[in-house]
Write an enzyme that holds these catalytic residues in place. Structure first.
Site, mmCIF file in Angstrom:
data_model
loop_
_atom_site.group_PDB
_atom_site.id
_atom_site.type_symbol
_atom_site.label_atom_id
_atom_site.label_comp_id
_atom_site.label_asym_id
_atom_site.label_seq_id
_atom_site.Cartn_x
_atom_site.Cartn_y
_atom_site.Cartn_z
ATOM 1 N N GLU A 263 11.047 -8.166 5.674
ATOM 2 C CA GLU A 263 10.651 -9.475 6.200
ATOM 3 C C GLU A 263 9.576 -9.336 7.278
ATOM 4 O O GLU A 263 8.644 -10.133 7.339
ATOM 5 C CB GLU A 263 11.876 -10.217 6.786
ATOM 6 C CG GLU A 263 12.726 -10.906 5.730
ATOM 7 C CD GLU A 263 11.898 -11.787 4.800
ATOM 8 O OE1 GLU A 263 11.088 -12.586 5.302
ATOM 9 O OE2 GLU A 263 12.047 -11.668 3.561
ATOM 10 N N SER B 124 2.191 11.027 1.255
ATOM 11 C CA SER B 124 1.916 9.948 0.297
ATOM 12 C C SER B 124 1.602 10.416 -1.124
ATOM 13 O O SER B 124 2.106 9.840 -2.078
ATOM 14 C CB SER B 124 0.767 9.069 0.786
ATOM 15 O OG SER B 124 1.039 8.574 2.055
ATOM 16 N N HIS C 208 8.279 -1.962 -5.847
ATOM 17 C CA HIS C 208 7.885 -0.599 -5.480
ATOM 18 C C HIS C 208 7.597 -0.512 -3.990
ATOM 19 O O HIS C 208 8.056 0.383 -3.292
ATOM 20 C CB HIS C 208 6.648 -0.158 -6.276
ATOM 21 C CG HIS C 208 5.974 1.040 -5.688
ATOM 22 N ND1 HIS C 208 6.533 2.298 -5.764
ATOM 23 C CD2 HIS C 208 4.828 1.171 -4.970
ATOM 24 C CE1 HIS C 208 5.738 3.156 -5.130
ATOM 25 N NE2 HIS C 208 4.706 2.492 -4.642
ATOM 26 N N SER C 209 6.789 -1.442 -3.510
ATOM 27 C CA SER C 209 6.481 -1.506 -2.083
ATOM 28 C C SER C 209 6.108 -2.946 -1.797
ATOM 29 O O SER C 209 6.150 -3.803 -2.681
ATOM 30 C CB SER C 209 5.306 -0.581 -1.745
ATOM 31 O OG SER C 209 4.104 -1.138 -2.241
#
Lengths: 456, 412
Positions: A133, A219, A348-349
């Site tokens: 959020e 990453s 996923h993100s």
């Protein structure tokens, strides 16, 4: 030309790829020792000093002595099937109702550990909801949830020792929580303030803690796998009573790094646990488009690695499997592959909307009927260790603690200008000192051109 | 020592690489002479003042001329670059149990170019680790081992193959210390032959100096002589940061004189310092690796035409010794950069920018950049020769820089 042929004959076939360079070596270095000085192995598995000649002493019509063991001759022309027919079974302890499956073998969990596991699973779930959020409100740039994979996160961490080195992907912050990383530390990283151990240099969720043996999230997909093998090799050389653990997704298994890491780990006999979270989706790519093998577990055998498939939404199964895997990895200095079947309930993100490529029904099914937290809660409640009142108290207190942590993290100063130039090298080199000086002068001269929230 | 070192025979021609030693020796003698003269002046005032009281080296300190014998004493031995690298790894492995060597064929085969000769026997297979053929794999393993405290020396059979591991080198090795806020240091050395050899074409001949030198977090070294190789590899292994160590296949078998200092196991060269191989006053020529030898040969030829070239052996590509380069250019007012790699965004381009930024007003001529041709290396020997810098190219460029491209007689 004879040199070339001689070289190709004596050197292993794998050298052929580099034969031009090797040929040059012979031309340019007359004093290089002749290849014949040492016994040259064609495809050796023996260690240094061991004889390789015995393999060729016996001669048989039925059996071929070949490096790696005896191979039977067979008269039929038989191709191996592309699959086993039946898929490899998935180890489970708790059924969907939170009851232990009859006949299941598992590692006993004390009430204390069991409750700690539950609390951390809930903490992770609440944390994901709130930070997701926070990203949606534009307070942080990026976030990744672990929703649906709480059992994998927490149960695997619980079965490990804090001395074990963790090489995470990015959907395992629960391991850090288990090891004592606080919600404040989580918030500091996500907000990139000066209290962040990464000094505000990494995008959110790229946590790292040297103290907790949790290596900074990387990453690019799969890089952590060979690194884990290297660290495991260090542990082995130091004679440490610990292993390395690396997490990755189903998509990561397509990387060359995955194959290299498994092969090396087997050859180097490195104490490492490869933990694949097969959650069905690599962003929008389903596993059916990722590989045609029976998932990931089947590949372990091809590399000579002991492997198990486990229900990733069953905390007790994950705990028991990792406990056993760790004992084998450390006790026998060998790699172990674990494939946990689960589902990525979240997107996923925060850069992804997964309803664009997968049915909402599917997501809802895994979110409700297969939720690892509610299944585990049924079990602890059945044991009389938990009640509804405790549940709402826990959720409220985590929520309160995290909201407080976020407020604090937002107020903490951002990293100072000098941190821009530190840690590129162990010691700041002169060119960076120069750049820092120039920047500082420029900021002082033209303050309006620079952000005001950078302490100088 | 036992690394195949041999004495420089008396009367033997002193190779160009030896000239710095002569210069150093002369400097040393000069300073000693001044010191002894000062002492003698002081002693004149004292009652006891006899030459017998002077130390032996002070008695003949007035002798400025350096004899061949003195040089051969100071530079007692010759050593191949291969042996220099081998002895550097050997000594660092002996000194620090955390140092280990890994790569394809480094153990049983003793290295594709025999740089690791004898190390497997000495340190065993745990510390001289033959790996399966996966550059990305063993590089990642090295990086992981370094994360957790070991000091791996990773050999690439050639740096061309390091491209298969580039993610591990750039995204992990180079960036981890920064990304982790200084929590994860990566003390690792990636080494192997780089640049053109002979007859090995495009995928064995590429110079990666500019590639790696463009990445913060990495240090990039490229030795020329045996002294460079020993001192810089030892420095690289001891360094807490990831180091790219670019060797040259042709130089492996080349012998250079080495002094007793260089042979000392404590010998180490500073990272980031260039070396002036030959002093000069008319034009500065920068080079690294094999091209230093070419530049020295060019300087010999130029000297016959009355051009005195200053040769800078860069040694360290990143960090780049801008001070030495600029000081030299401010003295000579002319610059020629030499490298085997490609011209665009090359090491020469960076040096040119550095000089334009800091010494523009000192330049008396445009900077000349000598680089490899902007093409993948061809195999055919005639084309290959055309694709890499030759001594004559350097000579012509230096003459152009000195406005001497026409014969002196014609100009006069």
């Amino acid at each position: 030309m004879s040199l070339i042929i001689g070289h190709a004959r004596t050197a292993a076939a794998r050298l052929l790829r580099r034969s031009p360079a090797s040929i040059l070596l012979r031309r340019d270095s007359p004093e290089a020792p002749a290849l014949g000085r040492r016994p040259v192995r064609r495809m050796g598995t023996a260690r240094v000093g061991e004889s390789v000649s015995t393999a060729y002493e016996e001669c048989s019509d039925q059996v071929l002595d070949f490096p790696g063991g005896k191979v039977s001759f067979i008269p039929e022309m038989r191709f191996l099937s592309e699959s086993l027919g039946e898929r490899i079974g998935c180890y489970r302890v708790l059924d969907d109702n939170g009851q232990t499956v009859s006949g299941s073998t598992f590692h006993e969990v004390s009430k204390e550990v069991a409750m700690k596991m539950y609390r951390h699973m809930v903490t992770l779930q609440v944390m994901d909801t709130i930070l997701y959020e926070a990203q949606r409100q534009g307070r942080i740039s990026f976030y990744v949830t672990s929703t649906g994979e709480e059992a994998i996160n927490i149960a695997s961490a619980a079965a490990l020792s804090n001395e074990d080195l963790v090489f995470p992907q990015y959907r395992e912050p629960g391991v850090l929580l288990w090891r004592g990383f606080t919600l404040q530390e989580i918030a500091n990283q996500c907000f990139g303030n000066k209290e962040d151990y990464g000094k505000g240099r990494q995008m959110p969720i790229h946590y790292g803690s040297k103290k907790l043996n949790y290596f900074t999230v990387s990453s690019p997909i799969g890089t952590q796998l060979p690194q884990a093998v290297g660290a495991a090799y260090s542990l082995k050389m130091d004679g440490k009573n610990a292993c390395a653990v690396t997490y990755f997704g189903d998509g990561g298994t397509s990387q060359g790094d995955f194959h290299a890491a498994l092969n090396f780990a087997a050859v180097m006999e490195a104490p490492v646990i490869f933990f694949c979270r097969n959650n069905g989706w690599a962003i929008s790519t389903p596993t059916t488009e990722q590989f045609r093998s029976d998932g990931v577990v089947i590949r372990g055998q091809a590399y000579g690695i002991r492997s198990i498939r486990v229900d990733g939404n069953d905390a007790l199964a994950v705990y028991s499997a990792i406990h056993a895997a760790r004992e084998m990895a450390v006790g026998e200095t060998r790699p172990i592959l674990v494939e946990a079947l689960t589902y990525r309930v979240g997107h996923h993100s925060t850069s992804d909307d997964s309803t664009k490529y997968r049915p909402i029904d599917e997501i809802e099914h895994w979110k409700s009927a297969r939720d690892p937290i509610s299944r585990y809660r049924k079990w602890i409640q059945r044991n009389g260790w938990w009640c509804d009142a405790a549940e709402s108290e826990l959720r409220n207190s985590v929520r309160k603690e995290l909201l407080q942590a976020i407020q604090v993290a937002e107020r903490v100063q951002k990293p100072p200008l000098e941190e821009l130039f530190k840690d590129v090298y162990d010691v700041v080199p002169s060119n960076l000192k120069e750049q820092e000086k120039l920047l500082l002068q420029s900021v002082k001269k033209h303050p309006g051109d620079y952000p005001a929230d950078v302490p100088v | 020592m036992g690394c195949g070192a041999s004495r420089l025979e008396p009367g033997e021609d002193i190779p160009p690489g030896l000239l710095p030693f002569r210069r150093r020796l002369q400097e040393l003698k000069r300073s000693r002479t001044e010191e002894s003269r000062r002492r003698r002046r002081e002693r004149k005032d004292s009652i006891v003042s006899t030459t017998e009281l002077l130390r032996p080296e002070e008695r003949d300190a007035d002798d400025f001329e350096t004899t061949e014998e003195e040089i051969s004493r100071a530079v007692a031995e010759k050593m191949t670059v291969r042996d220099a690298l081998n002895s550097a790894i050997d000594e660092e492995m002996a000194a620090d149990p955390k140092v280990f060597l890994m790569g394809e064929e480094v153990g049983e085969y003793q290295g594709a170019y025999k740089v690791s000769r004898g190390l497997l026997d000495k340190y065993g297979p745990e510390r001289v680790r033959d790996t399966p053929i996966t550059e990305a794999g063993f590089t990642g393993i090295g990086v992981g081992a370094a994360y957790y405290g070991l000091k791996p020396v990773v050999e690439f059979m050639t740096f061309n193959f390091s491209m298969q591991a580039i993610d591990q080198i750039i995204n992990s090795a180079a960036k981890s210390n920064y990304m982790s806020g200084g929590q994860i240091s990566v003390p690792i050395v990636f080494r192997g032959p780089n640049g053109a050899a002979a007859g090995v074409a495009a995928q064995h001949s590429h110079c990666y100096a500019a590639w790696y030198a463009s990445c913060p977090g990495l240090k990039v070294l490229s030795p020329y002589s045996s002294e460079d190789a020993r001192g810089m590899l030892k420095a690289a292994i001891r360094d807490p940061d990831p180091v790219i160590f670019l060797e040259n296949e042709i130089l492996y078998g080349e012998s250079f004189p080495v002094s007793a200092d260089v042979l000392d196991s404590n010998f180490c060269l500073p990272i980031g310092k260039a070396m002036i191989e030959r002093e000069g006053k008319h034009v500065t020529i920068t080079a690294f690796s094999k091209m230093v030898g070419y530049a020295l040969k060019a300087a010999e030829i130029l000297s016959k035409d009355g051009i005195s070239a200053e040769i800078i052996n860069l040694r360290s590509i990143r960090p780049l010794d801008r001070d030495t380069i600029n000081a030299s250019v401010r003295k000579t007012n002319r610059l020629v950069t030499v490298e085997e790699g490609f011209p665009q965004h090359g090491v020469g381009a960076e040096i040119c920018a550095v000089v334009v930024e800091e010494s523009f007003e000192y330049l008396d001529a445009p900077v000349e950049r000598i680089a490899g041709a902007d093409v993948p290396m061809p195999y055919a020997p005639n084309l290959e020769r055309l694709a890499v810098p030759q001594v004559e190219d350097i000579v012509r460029a230096a003459k152009r820089a000195c406005y001497r491209s026409v014969p002196m007689a014609a100009a006069a």
